[in-house]
Design a protein around this motif. Structure first.
Motif, PDB file in Angstrom:
ATOM      1  N   ALA A  99       0.847  -1.063  -0.075  1.00 30.35           N
ATOM      2  CA  ALA A  99       0.094   0.037   0.079  1.00 30.35           C
ATOM      3  C   ALA A  99       0.740   1.280   0.122  1.00 30.35           C
ATOM      4  O   ALA A  99       0.466   2.414  -0.319  1.00 30.35           O
ATOM      5  CB  ALA A  99      -0.814  -0.009   1.121  1.00 30.35           C
ATOM      6  N   ALA A 100       2.148   1.130   0.359  1.00 27.85           N
ATOM      7  CA  ALA A 100       3.046   2.269   0.749  1.00 27.85           C
ATOM      8  C   ALA A 100       3.974   2.519  -0.652  1.00 27.85           C
ATOM      9  O   ALA A 100       3.899   3.297  -1.225  1.00 27.85           O
ATOM     10  CB  ALA A 100       3.841   2.202   1.694  1.00 27.85           C
ATOM     11  N   VAL A 101       4.245   1.184  -1.176  1.00 30.79           N
ATOM     12  CA  VAL A 101       5.305   1.341  -2.435  1.00 30.79           C
ATOM     13  C   VAL A 101       4.349   1.228  -3.799  1.00 30.79           C
ATOM     14  O   VAL A 101       4.935   2.049  -4.817  1.00 30.79           O
ATOM     15  CB  VAL A 101       5.853  -0.205  -2.383  1.00 30.79           C
ATOM     16  CG1 VAL A 101       6.487  -0.322  -3.893  1.00 30.79           C
ATOM     17  CG2 VAL A 101       6.818  -0.128  -1.447  1.00 30.79           C
ATOM     18  N   GLY A 102       3.172   1.081  -3.525  1.00 27.43           N
ATOM     19  CA  GLY A 102       2.297   1.249  -4.970  1.00 27.43           C
ATOM     20  C   GLY A 102       2.176   2.700  -5.481  1.00 27.43           C
ATOM     21  O   GLY A 102       2.434   2.811  -6.506  1.00 27.43           O
ATOM     22  N   PRO A 103       1.695   3.350  -4.442  1.00 20.43           N
ATOM     23  CA  PRO A 103       1.489   4.942  -5.023  1.00 20.43           C
ATOM     24  C   PRO A 103       2.998   5.454  -5.271  1.00 20.43           C
ATOM     25  O   PRO A 103       3.076   6.221  -6.288  1.00 20.43           O
ATOM     26  CB  PRO A 103       0.858   5.449  -3.777  1.00 20.43           C
ATOM     27  CG  PRO A 103       0.297   4.579  -3.021  1.00 20.43           C
ATOM     28  CD  PRO A 103       1.236   2.986  -3.358  1.00 20.43           C
ATOM     29  N   ALA A 104       3.969   5.179  -4.585  1.00 26.78           N
ATOM     30  CA  ALA A 104       5.254   5.800  -4.821  1.00 26.78           C
ATOM     31  C   ALA A 104       5.781   5.304  -6.208  1.00 26.78           C
ATOM     32  O   ALA A 104       6.300   6.035  -7.056  1.00 26.78           O
ATOM     33  CB  ALA A 104       6.355   5.410  -3.815  1.00 26.78           C
ATOM     34  N   ALA A 105       5.436   4.027  -6.674  1.00 29.21           N
ATOM     35  CA  ALA A 105       5.729   3.700  -8.027  1.00 29.21           C
ATOM     36  C   ALA A 105       4.901   4.324  -9.114  1.00 29.21           C
ATOM     37  O   ALA A 105       5.487   4.455 -10.124  1.00 29.21           O
ATOM     38  CB  ALA A 105       5.596   1.855  -7.927  1.00 29.21           C
ATOM     39  N   VAL A 106       3.561   4.498  -8.989  1.00 29.91           N
ATOM     40  CA  VAL A 106       2.754   5.180 -10.021  1.00 29.91           C
ATOM     41  C   VAL A 106       3.414   6.648  -9.812  1.00 29.91           C
ATOM     42  O   VAL A 106       3.491   7.111 -11.052  1.00 29.91           O
ATOM     43  CB  VAL A 106       1.257   5.288  -9.335  1.00 29.91           C
ATOM     44  CG1 VAL A 106       0.491   6.283 -10.185  1.00 29.91           C
ATOM     45  CG2 VAL A 106       0.775   3.859  -9.544  1.00 29.91           C
ATOM     46  N   LEU A 107       3.836   7.231  -8.915  1.00 29.22           N
ATOM     47  CA  LEU A 107       4.430   8.649  -9.214  1.00 29.22           C
ATOM     48  C   LEU A 107       5.686   8.489  -9.644  1.00 29.22           C
ATOM     49  O   LEU A 107       5.974   9.588 -10.435  1.00 29.22           O
ATOM     50  CB  LEU A 107       4.390   9.284  -7.679  1.00 29.22           C
ATOM     51  CG  LEU A 107       4.843  10.578  -7.566  1.00 29.22           C
ATOM     52  CD1 LEU A 107       3.863  11.615  -8.259  1.00 29.22           C
ATOM     53  CD2 LEU A 107       4.880  11.164  -6.185  1.00 29.22           C
ATOM     54  N   GLY A 108       6.359   7.610  -9.261  1.00 29.83           N
ATOM     55  CA  GLY A 108       7.583   7.481 -10.044  1.00 29.83           C
ATOM     56  C   GLY A 108       7.518   7.290 -11.616  1.00 29.83           C
ATOM     57  O   GLY A 108       8.316   7.926 -12.219  1.00 29.83           O
ATOM     58  N   LEU A 109       6.602   6.636 -11.970  1.00 28.74           N
ATOM     59  CA  LEU A 109       6.189   6.519 -13.388  1.00 28.74           C
ATOM     60  C   LEU A 109       6.100   7.855 -14.068  1.00 28.74           C
ATOM     61  O   LEU A 109       6.433   8.252 -15.083  1.00 28.74           O
ATOM     62  CB  LEU A 109       5.125   5.499 -13.604  1.00 28.74           C
ATOM     63  CG  LEU A 109       4.636   5.235 -15.090  1.00 28.74           C
ATOM     64  CD1 LEU A 109       5.962   4.623 -15.736  1.00 28.74           C
ATOM     65  CD2 LEU A 109       3.515   4.467 -15.006  1.00 28.74           C
TER      66      LEU A 109
END
Length: 129
Positions: A99-109
């Motif tokens: 739940a923490a890494v998913g949004p960070a990955a989306v923002l990184g993309l």
């Protein structure tokens, strides 16, 4: 900070004071940035006039807007992903990590796409015509 204080403090005025202080600081910084930007635009216009060159290429301002939209969409999408993941009710630590890494990955993309777009436009503007 306001969200944390809403959850931690029993008094309502503390989060309101923090939100108000944040709004004041944001307004002051925004005003300062606008003044600085106007000053830098005047300086850039002066230098371009001294060089007897035209203004910046047309695509430069459009590229800035596209990058801003990409970053904004990335932030909104990351918040939506986080809300969906937390609303699903993670049970163990690995689901909370997801739940923490998913949004960070989306923002990184989205940031990667915005960076690539900016580099492409910058490179295209530097090539001789």
């Amino acid at each position: 900070m306001t969200t944390v204080l809403l959850l931690v403090t029993p008094a309502w005025w503390t989060p309101c004071a923090v939100a108000g202080a944040g709004a004041v600081v944001t307004a002051v910084l925004r005003t300062r940035a606008a003044v600085r930007r106007r000053r830098e635009e005047r300086e850039a216009a002066y230098h371009w006039a001294r060089l007897r060159g035209g203004p910046h290429p047309v695509g430069a301002r459009d590229s800035r807007n596209v990058v801003a939209v990409l970053v904004g969409c990335g932030l909104v999408t990351a918040v939506a992903v986080a809300a969906v993941k937390v609303a699903a009710g993670p049970d163990d630590a690995s689901e909370w990590l997801a739940a923490a890494v998913g949004p960070a990955a989306v923002l990184g993309l989205f940031l990667t796409v915005a960076f690539a777009h900016g580099r492409t436009v910058h490179r295209r503007d530097r090539t001789p015509r």
